[in-house]
Every structure is written in C-alpha cells, then in structure tokens.
Design a protein around this motif. Structure first.
Motif, PDB file in Angstrom:
ATOM      1  N   THR A  64       0.838  -1.194   0.000  1.00 18.71           N
ATOM      2  CA  THR A  64       0.000   0.000   0.000  1.00 18.71           C
ATOM      3  C   THR A  64       0.874   1.245   0.000  1.00 18.71           C
ATOM      4  N   SER A  65       0.304   2.337  -0.471  1.00 19.90           N
ATOM      5  CA  SER A  65       1.045   3.594  -0.437  1.00 19.90           C
ATOM      6  C   SER A  65       0.458   4.580   0.563  1.00 19.90           C
ATOM      7  N   VAL A  66      -0.811   4.378   0.948  1.00 16.77           N
ATOM      8  CA  VAL A  66      -1.495   5.319   1.835  1.00 16.77           C
ATOM      9  C   VAL A  66      -2.343   4.554   2.844  1.00 16.77           C
ATOM     10  N   THR A  67      -2.378   5.068   4.076  1.00 17.87           N
ATOM     11  CA  THR A  67      -3.307   4.593   5.100  1.00 17.87           C
ATOM     12  C   THR A  67      -4.323   5.699   5.352  1.00 17.87           C
ATOM     13  N   VAL A  68      -5.592   5.341   5.201  1.00 16.34           N
ATOM     14  CA  VAL A  68      -6.686   6.267   5.466  1.00 16.34           C
ATOM     15  C   VAL A  68      -7.304   5.861   6.797  1.00 16.34           C
ATOM     16  N   VAL A  69      -7.252   6.757   7.770  1.00 17.01           N
ATOM     17  CA  VAL A  69      -7.844   6.495   9.083  1.00 17.01           C
ATOM     18  C   VAL A  69      -9.241   7.096   9.077  1.00 17.01           C
ATOM     19  N   LEU A  70     -10.247   6.239   9.181  1.00 21.21           N
ATOM     20  CA  LEU A  70     -11.633   6.680   9.214  1.00 21.21           C
ATOM     21  C   LEU A  70     -12.007   6.912  10.668  1.00 21.21           C
ATOM     22  N   ILE A  71     -12.248   8.166  11.015  1.00 23.61           N
ATOM     23  CA  ILE A  71     -12.344   8.592  12.405  1.00 23.61           C
ATOM     24  C   ILE A  71     -13.797   8.701  12.854  1.00 23.61           C
ATOM     25  N   GLY A  72     -14.180   7.797  13.741  1.00 23.00           N
ATOM     26  CA  GLY A  72     -15.490   7.848  14.372  1.00 23.00           C
ATOM     27  C   GLY A  72     -15.358   8.358  15.795  1.00 23.00           C
ATOM     28  N   SER A  73     -16.421   8.233  16.559  1.00 21.73           N
ATOM     29  CA  SER A  73     -16.423   8.822  17.898  1.00 21.73           C
ATOM     30  C   SER A  73     -15.473   8.132  18.872  1.00 21.73           C
ATOM     31  N   GLU A  74     -15.124   6.857  18.655  1.00 22.18           N
ATOM     32  CA  GLU A  74     -14.251   6.134  19.589  1.00 22.18           C
ATOM     33  C   GLU A  74     -12.948   5.644  18.959  1.00 22.18           C
ATOM     34  N   ASP A 145     -17.108  16.835   1.247  1.00 20.97           N
ATOM     35  CA  ASP A 145     -17.522  16.084   0.050  1.00 20.97           C
ATOM     36  C   ASP A 145     -16.535  14.970  -0.298  1.00 20.97           C
ATOM     37  N   GLY A 146     -16.442  14.021   0.623  1.00 16.18           N
ATOM     38  CA  GLY A 146     -15.535  12.895   0.434  1.00 16.18           C
ATOM     39  C   GLY A 146     -15.811  12.085  -0.811  1.00 16.18           C
ATOM     40  N   TYR A 147     -17.080  11.951  -1.173  1.00 12.88           N
ATOM     41  CA  TYR A 147     -17.397  11.172  -2.377  1.00 12.88           C
ATOM     42  C   TYR A 147     -16.669  11.740  -3.580  1.00 12.88           C
ATOM     43  N   LYS A 148     -16.666  13.044  -3.694  1.00 20.36           N
ATOM     44  CA  LYS A 148     -16.029  13.714  -4.827  1.00 20.36           C
ATOM     45  C   LYS A 148     -14.509  13.797  -4.665  1.00 20.36           C
ATOM     46  N   ASN A 149     -14.023  13.920  -3.428  1.00 15.10           N
ATOM     47  CA  ASN A 149     -12.623  14.282  -3.201  1.00 15.10           C
ATOM     48  C   ASN A 149     -11.703  13.181  -2.691  1.00 15.10           C
ATOM     49  N   LEU A 150     -12.223  12.009  -2.362  1.00 19.06           N
ATOM     50  CA  LEU A 150     -11.384  10.960  -1.762  1.00 19.06           C
ATOM     51  C   LEU A 150     -10.153  10.646  -2.599  1.00 19.06           C
ATOM     52  N   ALA A 151     -10.319  10.472  -3.892  1.00 19.72           N
ATOM     53  CA  ALA A 151      -9.174  10.123  -4.743  1.00 19.72           C
ATOM     54  C   ALA A 151      -8.087  11.197  -4.687  1.00 19.72           C
ATOM     55  N   SER A 152      -8.470  12.463  -4.699  1.00 17.34           N
ATOM     56  CA  SER A 152      -7.459  13.525  -4.651  1.00 17.34           C
ATOM     57  C   SER A 152      -6.807  13.606  -3.272  1.00 17.34           C
ATOM     58  N   TRP A 153      -7.571  13.328  -2.198  1.00 21.21           N
ATOM     59  CA  TRP A 153      -6.987  13.315  -0.858  1.00 21.21           C
ATOM     60  C   TRP A 153      -5.931  12.217  -0.756  1.00 21.21           C
ATOM     61  N   ILE A 154      -6.261  11.050  -1.289  1.00 21.37           N
ATOM     62  CA  ILE A 154      -5.323   9.918  -1.258  1.00 21.37           C
ATOM     63  C   ILE A 154      -4.075  10.242  -2.070  1.00 21.37           C
ATOM     64  N   GLU A 155      -4.273  10.795  -3.241  1.00 22.91           N
ATOM     65  CA  GLU A 155      -3.129  11.136  -4.093  1.00 22.91           C
ATOM     66  C   GLU A 155      -2.234  12.168  -3.403  1.00 22.91           C
ATOM     67  N   GLN A 156      -2.821  13.155  -2.747  1.00 28.45           N
ATOM     68  CA  GLN A 156      -2.032  14.172  -2.050  1.00 28.45           C
ATOM     69  C   GLN A 156      -1.243  13.550  -0.895  1.00 28.45           C
ATOM     70  N   ALA A 157      -1.874  12.660  -0.139  1.00 30.22           N
ATOM     71  CA  ALA A 157      -1.174  11.993   0.965  1.00 30.22           C
ATOM     72  C   ALA A 157       0.004  11.174   0.444  1.00 30.22           C
ATOM     73  N   ALA A 158      -0.187  10.505  -0.680  1.00 28.57           N
ATOM     74  CA  ALA A 158       0.901   9.726  -1.285  1.00 28.57           C
ATOM     75  C   ALA A 158       2.046  10.652  -1.713  1.00 28.57           C
ATOM     76  N   LYS A 159       1.714  11.743  -2.347  1.00 31.93           N
ATOM     77  CA  LYS A 159       2.748  12.697  -2.788  1.00 31.93           C
ATOM     78  C   LYS A 159       3.477  13.286  -1.586  1.00 31.93           C
ATOM     79  N   ASP A 160       2.717  13.630  -0.527  1.00 34.67           N
ATOM     80  CA  ASP A 160       3.344  14.193   0.669  1.00 34.67           C
ATOM     81  C   ASP A 160       4.356  13.206   1.273  1.00 34.67           C
ATOM     82  N   ALA A 161       4.107  11.912   1.101  1.00 37.16           N
ATOM     83  CA  ALA A 161       5.009  10.874   1.618  1.00 37.16           C
ATOM     84  C   ALA A 161       6.089  10.493   0.609  1.00 37.16           C
ATOM     85  N   GLY A 162       6.098  11.136  -0.544  1.00 38.07           N
ATOM     86  CA  GLY A 162       7.101  10.835  -1.563  1.00 38.07           C
ATOM     87  C   GLY A 162       6.836   9.534  -2.289  1.00 38.07           C
TER      88      GLY A 162
END
Length: 163
Positions: A64-74, A145-162
C-alpha cells in the motif's frame, strides 16, 4: 494513478459508516482497495493473539502507499488503530484522516465527533513534540464532500510521503 490503500477504523462502532465510504470508492473501476474482513474473520484473528493481529496488519499494509484512518467517535481509543498509524508512519506510508461521524449509519444515524487519533502520536522537531495531527491532513467525509474528493486526498497523501 490507482493507489492501493489501507483503511484503519474501529470495526464494531463504525463498520456501517465505513462500508458507505468504501463503497463510494470501489464502485469506480480505476480504483483499488483492500478487501474487508467480516466480523467473524476479525474476531478469529484477534483471538489468535497479538502476534497474529500484528502479522495480519503487516500483510495488509504490504504494497500500500497510503493509510486512510476513518475517524469515528471512539477511534482514538482503539489499540489497533494506533498500531496501524504507527506502523504506517514507520513504513513511510502516506497518512490522512477522514471524520465519518456525520455519515448516517442506517440504524443509528449520525454520531458525535471523536478525537483525532493522530494526536496520540508525536515526533520531535527542533526540540519540540509535534503531534501527527500537525503533519497529516484530516477531512470530514460529509462537509468536505468525500465522495467527490477521496481520490485527490489519497493522491495528495501519497505525494506528501514521496510515493
């Protein structure tokens, strides 16, 4: 570019919200994502012991290149989410957080916002402790608007990590 992503979350509390987030992404054919364990499989691994869970997490993070932490109340208080964040950092993965408390659980509705699990971990910079929450971006699935933006968020996180 398709990214292989690891999703970290509190299974018992948030699985119905997580499925909505995950399904919004996997229906898009160009994306790649991890498979989900059902509760019985997760419980089986967890009962086997800490070493088995750590091994499973390592296997899931592999490639994997990115870890997405889905943050709920606990989520903040979950031992294995903390471990997944730490290992992702140690392995140089991109990291990002997405608050999912506003995603309506079909049975329970929306939830309360939890603490950011990136606040648990810190690194030393210039003699000061800097929380991961200052290093890694977080978003709100509904408000940003995660539905629209998830792919770009993931791509940015990957780029930030090189990656």
């Amino acid at each position: 570019m398709a990214r292989k992503v690891f999703f970290s979350f509190h299974y018992d509390r948030d699985i119905r919200r997580v499925v909505q987030v995950r399904n919004s992404w996997v229906v898009r054919s160009e994306k790649e994502t991890q498979t989900f364990l059902d509760k019985a499989e997760w419980e089986s691994i967890r009962r086997t012991g800490k070493a088995a869970v750590e091994k499973w997490i390592e296997e899931q993070l592999s490639g994997t290149s990115v870890t997405v932490v889905l943050i709920g109340s606990e989520t903040y208080d979950r031992e294995w989410v903390r471990h997944e964040i730490k290992r992702s950092y140690e392995l140089g993965k991109g990291l990002l957080g997405i608050y999912i408390h506003n995603v309506k659980d079909p049975q329970l509705g929306a939830d309360t916002q939890g603490r950011n699990p990136f606040d648990y971990w810190t690194i030393e910079r210039d003699g000061r402790k800097v929380p991961f929450s200052r290093l890694y971006r977080t978003y709100d699935w509904v408000n940003d608007d995660g539905y629209k933006n998830l792919a770009s968020w993931i791509e940015q996180a990957a780029k930030d990590a090189g990656r």
